[in-house]
Design a protein around this motif. Structure first.
Motif, PDB file in Angstrom:
ATOM      1  N   LEU A   1     -33.543  31.806 110.090  1.00  0.00           N
ATOM      2  CA  LEU A   1     -33.814  31.756 108.658  1.00  0.00           C
ATOM      3  C   LEU A   1     -34.604  32.974 108.198  1.00  0.00           C
ATOM      4  O   LEU A   1     -34.392  33.487 107.084  1.00  0.00           O
ATOM      5  CB  LEU A   1     -34.585  30.475 108.319  1.00  0.00           C
ATOM      6  CG  LEU A   1     -33.811  29.171 108.459  1.00  0.00           C
ATOM      7  CD1 LEU A   1     -34.739  27.980 108.249  1.00  0.00           C
ATOM      8  CD2 LEU A   1     -32.656  29.119 107.460  1.00  0.00           C
ATOM      9  N   PHE A   2     -35.502  33.455 109.040  1.00  0.00           N
ATOM     10  CA  PHE A   2     -36.287  34.654 108.714  1.00  0.00           C
ATOM     11  C   PHE A   2     -35.365  35.864 108.580  1.00  0.00           C
ATOM     12  O   PHE A   2     -35.461  36.634 107.611  1.00  0.00           O
ATOM     13  CB  PHE A   2     -37.345  34.892 109.787  1.00  0.00           C
ATOM     14  CG  PHE A   2     -38.152  36.138 109.561  1.00  0.00           C
ATOM     15  CD1 PHE A   2     -39.218  36.142 108.672  1.00  0.00           C
ATOM     16  CD2 PHE A   2     -37.857  37.319 110.236  1.00  0.00           C
ATOM     17  CE1 PHE A   2     -39.971  37.292 108.459  1.00  0.00           C
ATOM     18  CE2 PHE A   2     -38.598  38.471 110.039  1.00  0.00           C
ATOM     19  CZ  PHE A   2     -39.655  38.458 109.143  1.00  0.00           C
ATOM     20  N   VAL A   3     -34.464  36.037 109.541  1.00  0.00           N
ATOM     21  CA  VAL A   3     -33.524  37.163 109.499  1.00  0.00           C
ATOM     22  C   VAL A   3     -32.617  37.048 108.276  1.00  0.00           C
ATOM     23  O   VAL A   3     -32.379  38.039 107.559  1.00  0.00           O
ATOM     24  CB  VAL A   3     -32.697  37.225 110.792  1.00  0.00           C
ATOM     25  CG1 VAL A   3     -31.588  38.267 110.671  1.00  0.00           C
ATOM     26  CG2 VAL A   3     -33.593  37.544 111.983  1.00  0.00           C
TER      27      VAL A   3
ATOM     28  N   THR B   1     -38.234  26.978 116.739  1.00  0.00           N
ATOM     29  CA  THR B   1     -38.594  28.387 116.648  1.00  0.00           C
ATOM     30  C   THR B   1     -37.361  29.256 116.415  1.00  0.00           C
ATOM     31  O   THR B   1     -37.366  30.173 115.586  1.00  0.00           O
ATOM     32  CB  THR B   1     -39.301  28.839 117.938  1.00  0.00           C
ATOM     33  OG1 THR B   1     -40.478  28.042 118.143  1.00  0.00           O
ATOM     34  CG2 THR B   1     -39.693  30.301 117.857  1.00  0.00           C
ATOM     35  N   GLY B   2     -36.292  28.928 117.139  1.00  0.00           N
ATOM     36  CA  GLY B   2     -35.051  29.677 116.963  1.00  0.00           C
ATOM     37  C   GLY B   2     -34.474  29.517 115.568  1.00  0.00           C
ATOM     38  O   GLY B   2     -33.975  30.480 114.968  1.00  0.00           O
ATOM     39  N   LEU B   3     -34.551  28.286 115.038  1.00  0.00           N
ATOM     40  CA  LEU B   3     -34.029  28.019 113.707  1.00  0.00           C
ATOM     41  C   LEU B   3     -34.780  28.830 112.655  1.00  0.00           C
ATOM     42  O   LEU B   3     -34.164  29.473 111.781  1.00  0.00           O
ATOM     43  CB  LEU B   3     -34.139  26.529 113.393  1.00  0.00           C
ATOM     44  CG  LEU B   3     -33.750  26.102 111.968  1.00  0.00           C
ATOM     45  CD1 LEU B   3     -32.301  26.463 111.680  1.00  0.00           C
ATOM     46  CD2 LEU B   3     -33.997  24.607 111.771  1.00  0.00           C
ATOM     47  N   PHE B   4     -36.099  28.821 112.752  1.00  0.00           N
ATOM     48  CA  PHE B   4     -36.884  29.580 111.779  1.00  0.00           C
ATOM     49  C   PHE B   4     -36.685  31.088 111.970  1.00  0.00           C
ATOM     50  O   PHE B   4     -36.758  31.855 111.007  1.00  0.00           O
ATOM     51  CB  PHE B   4     -38.367  29.210 111.868  1.00  0.00           C
ATOM     52  CG  PHE B   4     -38.723  28.003 111.045  1.00  0.00           C
ATOM     53  CD1 PHE B   4     -38.967  28.123 109.694  1.00  0.00           C
ATOM     54  CD2 PHE B   4     -38.791  26.747 111.622  1.00  0.00           C
ATOM     55  CE1 PHE B   4     -39.274  27.014 108.917  1.00  0.00           C
ATOM     56  CE2 PHE B   4     -39.096  25.632 110.859  1.00  0.00           C
ATOM     57  CZ  PHE B   4     -39.345  25.760 109.506  1.00  0.00           C
TER      58      PHE B   4
ATOM     59  N   LEU C   1     -37.396  29.732 104.077  1.00  0.00           N
ATOM     60  CA  LEU C   1     -36.682  28.670 103.373  1.00  0.00           C
ATOM     61  C   LEU C   1     -36.234  29.046 101.966  1.00  0.00           C
ATOM     62  O   LEU C   1     -35.292  28.459 101.430  1.00  0.00           O
ATOM     63  CB  LEU C   1     -37.571  27.417 103.300  1.00  0.00           C
ATOM     64  CG  LEU C   1     -38.016  26.836 104.640  1.00  0.00           C
ATOM     65  CD1 LEU C   1     -38.938  25.645 104.401  1.00  0.00           C
ATOM     66  CD2 LEU C   1     -36.816  26.421 105.480  1.00  0.00           C
ATOM     67  N   LEU C   2     -36.902  30.013 101.375  1.00  0.00           N
ATOM     68  CA  LEU C   2     -36.636  30.366  99.983  1.00  0.00           C
ATOM     69  C   LEU C   2     -35.203  30.822  99.754  1.00  0.00           C
ATOM     70  O   LEU C   2     -34.492  30.292  98.889  1.00  0.00           O
ATOM     71  CB  LEU C   2     -37.617  31.451  99.528  1.00  0.00           C
ATOM     72  CG  LEU C   2     -37.299  32.159  98.215  1.00  0.00           C
ATOM     73  CD1 LEU C   2     -37.244  31.163  97.069  1.00  0.00           C
ATOM     74  CD2 LEU C   2     -38.318  33.248  97.937  1.00  0.00           C
ATOM     75  N   ALA C   3     -34.758  31.829 100.498  1.00  0.00           N
ATOM     76  CA  ALA C   3     -33.430  32.411 100.258  1.00  0.00           C
ATOM     77  C   ALA C   3     -32.294  31.400 100.428  1.00  0.00           C
ATOM     78  O   ALA C   3     -31.430  31.279  99.546  1.00  0.00           O
ATOM     79  CB  ALA C   3     -33.213  33.629 101.156  1.00  0.00           C
ATOM     80  N   PRO C   4     -32.246  30.639 101.530  1.00  0.00           N
ATOM     81  CA  PRO C   4     -31.164  29.642 101.638  1.00  0.00           C
ATOM     82  C   PRO C   4     -31.282  28.543 100.593  1.00  0.00           C
ATOM     83  O   PRO C   4     -30.271  28.051 100.077  1.00  0.00           O
ATOM     84  CB  PRO C   4     -31.318  29.090 103.059  1.00  0.00           C
ATOM     85  CG  PRO C   4     -32.691  29.456 103.487  1.00  0.00           C
ATOM     86  CD  PRO C   4     -33.024  30.728 102.783  1.00  0.00           C
ATOM     87  N   GLY C   5     -32.511  28.162 100.259  1.00  0.00           N
ATOM     88  CA  GLY C   5     -32.702  27.155  99.216  1.00  0.00           C
ATOM     89  C   GLY C   5     -32.191  27.647  97.872  1.00  0.00           C
ATOM     90  O   GLY C   5     -31.553  26.903  97.121  1.00  0.00           O
TER      91      GLY C   5
ATOM     92  N   ASP D   1     -46.481  31.501 103.291  1.00  0.00           N
ATOM     93  CA  ASP D   1     -45.823  32.664 103.899  1.00  0.00           C
ATOM     94  C   ASP D   1     -44.540  32.238 104.612  1.00  0.00           C
ATOM     95  O   ASP D   1     -43.515  32.923 104.531  1.00  0.00           O
ATOM     96  CB  ASP D   1     -46.763  33.340 104.901  1.00  0.00           C
ATOM     97  CG  ASP D   1     -47.939  34.011 104.219  1.00  0.00           C
ATOM     98  OD1 ASP D   1     -47.785  34.441 103.065  1.00  0.00           O
ATOM     99  OD2 ASP D   1     -49.011  34.105 104.842  1.00  0.00           O
ATOM    100  N   LEU D   2     -44.623  31.128 105.329  1.00  0.00           N
ATOM    101  CA  LEU D   2     -43.448  30.637 106.041  1.00  0.00           C
ATOM    102  C   LEU D   2     -42.343  30.265 105.054  1.00  0.00           C
ATOM    103  O   LEU D   2     -41.170  30.608 105.255  1.00  0.00           O
ATOM    104  CB  LEU D   2     -43.827  29.416 106.883  1.00  0.00           C
ATOM    105  CG  LEU D   2     -42.718  28.834 107.764  1.00  0.00           C
ATOM    106  CD1 LEU D   2     -42.303  29.838 108.835  1.00  0.00           C
ATOM    107  CD2 LEU D   2     -43.186  27.522 108.405  1.00  0.00           C
TER     108      LEU D   2
END
Length: 345
Positions: A15-17, A9-12, A206-210, A200-201
């Motif tokens: 990634l969200f931020v 949860t913390g990892l996501f 994941l999109l931006a870092p990918g 949505d997730l």
């Protein structure tokens, strides 16, 4: 188990931020370059070489339509300025890309000149619907009989425009353009956004870092065997793709185009090149849009079309050999002017 859950949860959360910050930075780093026009309730962004919105001293107008995973900046850093020496040039962000809005899926469409789309609910990834919006935008701007040049994905839009608005187009250039259906399956990053919840997730974490990790490799693959100019990703504003809505639009375009081309390819024989000249430009080393599958077949399907093959050029001919692309467009413009002068169109 509880610790693992908190860790994931913390990892996501991180990634969200990160993803939100990346999207926000893209907007501040790459603001709109041009103006906006409304087309059938959709706000479209365009860059115009004319200093005001009035027609530019009677010169022919060239409309530049970018491909997938891109925006109008791709032309702004390549052939926009060279063409603007002799023509009025307008580069447009396709619906859902750059700063153009996406029409809502299942919105009701008006009729095109041929009746295409009449009485139907639209799919925004259909090149026919994108051509309809672009036609509405150009009509609202007072642009008459332009020459449309569509790169890659947008080659299908230039062709749809020529098919549905034959009285409102001067000619069309298909630049390394998709024109035929193909068999390969969409990549995971184009299918995942359509999956409920997971989509949505994906686009929000994941999109931006990918994108950050893979962008340079993807650019090199698209340009191959040519070399992209230093700083291409920055100059072309590709980070705008990290905005979730932009990525969703691009992914939908990529997932659905082949199916739409099954029907569209059957109509190419309707184009009368004596009235609407067509130039097809392809690099013989294009690994993204195969010349054999697309350009060469299209040339056979449209009697009287002009085929320009650039040796040793990949999918980005307007960057690899901009002078030859400008020359081909200029030659098409000469033919269009001759036809219009004879017919009085």
């Amino acid at each position: 188990m509880t610790s693992l859950l908190w860790l994931v949860t913390g990892l996501f959360g991180v990634l969200f931020v990160y993803s939100k910050q990346a999207a926000s930075s893209a907007i501040s780093d790459y603001p709109p370059l041009g103006r906006f026009v409304w087309a059938d309730r959709v706000k479209m962004h365009y860059l115009d070489s004319a200093k005001d919105t009035a027609p530019a001293d009677g010169r022919q107008t060239i409309i530049l339509l970018h491909g997938a995973s891109s925006n109008l900046r791709d032309f702004a850093i390549s052939i926009f300025e060279p063409l603007a020496r002799d023509f009025r040039v307008i580069a447009i962000d396709r619906p859902g890309h750059g700063y153009s809005q996406r029409m809502a899926e299942n919105d009701f469409t008006g009729a095109s000149s041929s009746g295409a789309g009449s009485g139907k609910w639209v799919n925004p990834a259909n090149p026919v619907e994108q051509a309809r919006l672009i036609h509405a935008a150009l009509t609202g701007m007072g642009i008459r009989k332009p020459i449309l040049a569509g790169h890659s994905w947008a080659g299908s839009v230039a062709l749809a425009y020529a098919l549905d608005y034959p009285q409102d187009i001067g000619g069309a250039v298909v630049l390394a353009g998709a024109s035929q259906p193909w068999r390969s399956e969409p990549r995971f990053y184009n299918t995942w956004p359509a999956i409920p919840l997971w989509g949505d997730l994906f686009v929000n974490t994941l999109l931006a870092p990918g994108f950050q990790l893979s962008a340079e490799t993807a650019i090199a693959r698209n340009f191959f065997p040519n070399t992209p100019q230093p700083g291409y990703a920055h100059e072309a504003g590709l980070a705008l793709l990290t905005r979730p809505d932009n990525w969703r639009a691009n992914a939908e375009d990529m997932r659905k185009l082949s199916d739409f081309l099954v029907a569209q390819k059957k109509r190419y024989g309707e184009i009368q090149t004596s009235l609407t000249p067509i130039t097809i430009i392809t690099g013989d080393s294009d690994r993204s849009v195969s010349p054999e599958t697309h350009a060469y077949k299209l040339h056979k399907q449209i009697a009287g079309s002009e085929l320009v093959v650039l040796p040793g050029v990949g999918h980005m001919p307007h960057h690899a050999q901009p002078d030859k692309v400008v020359a081909a467009i200029t030659e098409l413009a000469r033919k269009v002017a001759e036809i219009q002068g004879i017919s009085g169109r």
